[in-house]
Design an enzyme around this catalytic site. Structure first.
Site, PDB file in Angstrom:
ATOM      1  N   LYS A  13       0.492  -0.981  -0.045  1.00 27.36           N
ATOM      2  CA  LYS A  13       0.363   0.933  -0.058  1.00 27.36           C
ATOM      3  C   LYS A  13       0.718   0.931  -0.064  1.00 27.36           C
ATOM      4  CE  LYS A  13      -1.766  -0.955   3.554  1.00 27.36           C
ATOM      5  NZ  LYS A  13      -2.279  -1.828   3.947  1.00 27.36           N
ATOM      6  N   ARG A  88      -9.787   3.057   8.654  1.00 29.64           N
ATOM      7  CA  ARG A  88      -9.365   1.349   9.240  1.00 29.64           C
ATOM      8  C   ARG A  88     -10.468   0.922   9.799  1.00 29.64           C
ATOM      9  NH1 ARG A  88      -3.435   0.289  10.286  1.00 29.64           N
ATOM     10  NH2 ARG A  88      -3.221   2.366  10.429  1.00 29.64           N
ATOM     11  N   ARG A 127      11.846 -11.251   4.215  1.00 32.91           N
ATOM     12  CA  ARG A 127      12.407  -9.675   4.771  1.00 32.91           C
ATOM     13  C   ARG A 127      13.994  -9.705   6.119  1.00 32.91           C
ATOM     14  NH1 ARG A 127       8.047  -5.492   4.208  1.00 32.91           N
ATOM     15  NH2 ARG A 127       7.501  -5.824   6.612  1.00 32.91           N
ATOM     16  N   ARG A 161      13.277  -8.978  12.225  1.00 32.13           N
ATOM     17  CA  ARG A 161      12.832  -8.248  12.557  1.00 32.13           C
ATOM     18  C   ARG A 161      11.380  -9.030  13.286  1.00 32.13           C
ATOM     19  NH1 ARG A 161      10.613  -2.725  10.267  1.00 32.13           N
ATOM     20  NH2 ARG A 161       9.138  -3.999  10.094  1.00 32.13           N
ATOM     21  N   ARG A 172      -1.666 -10.397  12.757  1.00 33.88           N
ATOM     22  CA  ARG A 172      -1.347  -8.615  11.434  1.00 33.88           C
ATOM     23  C   ARG A 172      -2.685  -9.482  10.709  1.00 33.88           C
ATOM     24  NH1 ARG A 172       4.092  -6.820   9.908  1.00 33.88           N
ATOM     25  NH2 ARG A 172       2.390  -5.048   8.835  1.00 33.88           N
TER      26      ARG A 172
END
Length: 219
Positions: A13, A88, A127, A161, A172
């Site tokens: 996004k 949201r 990542r 992370r 999430r």
């Protein structure tokens, strides 16, 4: 154009918002930028948000909505804007509807970036960040370092992370499905939703989005 950008974590996004806003010559308004700007400028809303955040609490909808309203009323947003990260939830969406109606404005489209859940997990969990410089980012599949676990740029250690672990990503996603995804149905009832696939190269997704916003067939 007045656009709301929606999609799960890892849909790209932020990246697409920047390209689309530039192509459409409208400001990119993200929730993160709103919070940072209001807090750094010491606005009343910024002070309220900081107090909640310092206490480890979620910032109430009315504070977020107030920040968004103030930003949408700025001169550079007169010809349109692209909202990223707001609304949201359905309560925020209804508040946005009321705010726009009071200002005699309306949304032109809600762009829904669609990505399979397994792809989201793959994108985020893959990542790897350099401990020496967090701007050096790699991906085990899409942009792997020449030597596993070592930054190509400075030789620093690459790590994952905590926020990027598969367990956290799936949590999430669950939050997205329960809190944010329902706004798609809210806007679909108004005939505003345009859904495109967010798979492929960045420029391909941008072209697909622009075509969809123009009402053309999205390939």
């Amino acid at each position: 154009m007045r656009i709301v950008l929606v999609g799960p974590p890892g849909a790209g996004k932020g990246t697409q918002a920047a390209f689309l806003a530039r192509n459409l010559s409208i400001p990119h308004i993200s929730t993160g930028d709103l919070f940072r700007a209001n807090i750094s400028q010491g606005t009343e809303l910024g002070k309220q948000a900081k107090a909640y955040m310092d206490a480890g609490n979620l910032v109430p909808d009315e504070v977020t909505i107030g920040m968004a309203k103030d930003r949408m009323e700025q001169p550079d947003a007169e010809s349109g804007f692209l909202l990223d990260g707001f609304p949201r939830n359905v309560a925020q969406a209804k508040a946005l509807d009321a705010t726009l109606e009071a200002a005699d404005m309306k949304l032109d489209a809600v762009l829904d970036l669609e990505v399979p859940e397994d792809e989201v997990v793959k994108r985020i969990a893959g990542r790897r960040i350099c401990r020496n410089d967090s701007a050096h980012v790699f991906h085990v599949t899409y942009s792997p370092p020449k030597q596993e676990g070592v930054c190509d740029v400075c030789g620093g250690e690459l790590y994952q992370r905590d926020d990027d672990s598969e367990e956290t990503v799936r949590t999430r996603l669950e939050v997205y499905h329960t809190q944010t995804e329902p706004i798609i149905d809210h806007y679909r009832a108004q005939g505003l939703v345009v859904t495109i696939s967010a798979l492929g190269k960045v420029d391909e997704v941008t072209d697909r989005a622009m075509a969809a916003l123009r009402g053309e067939h999205a390939a």
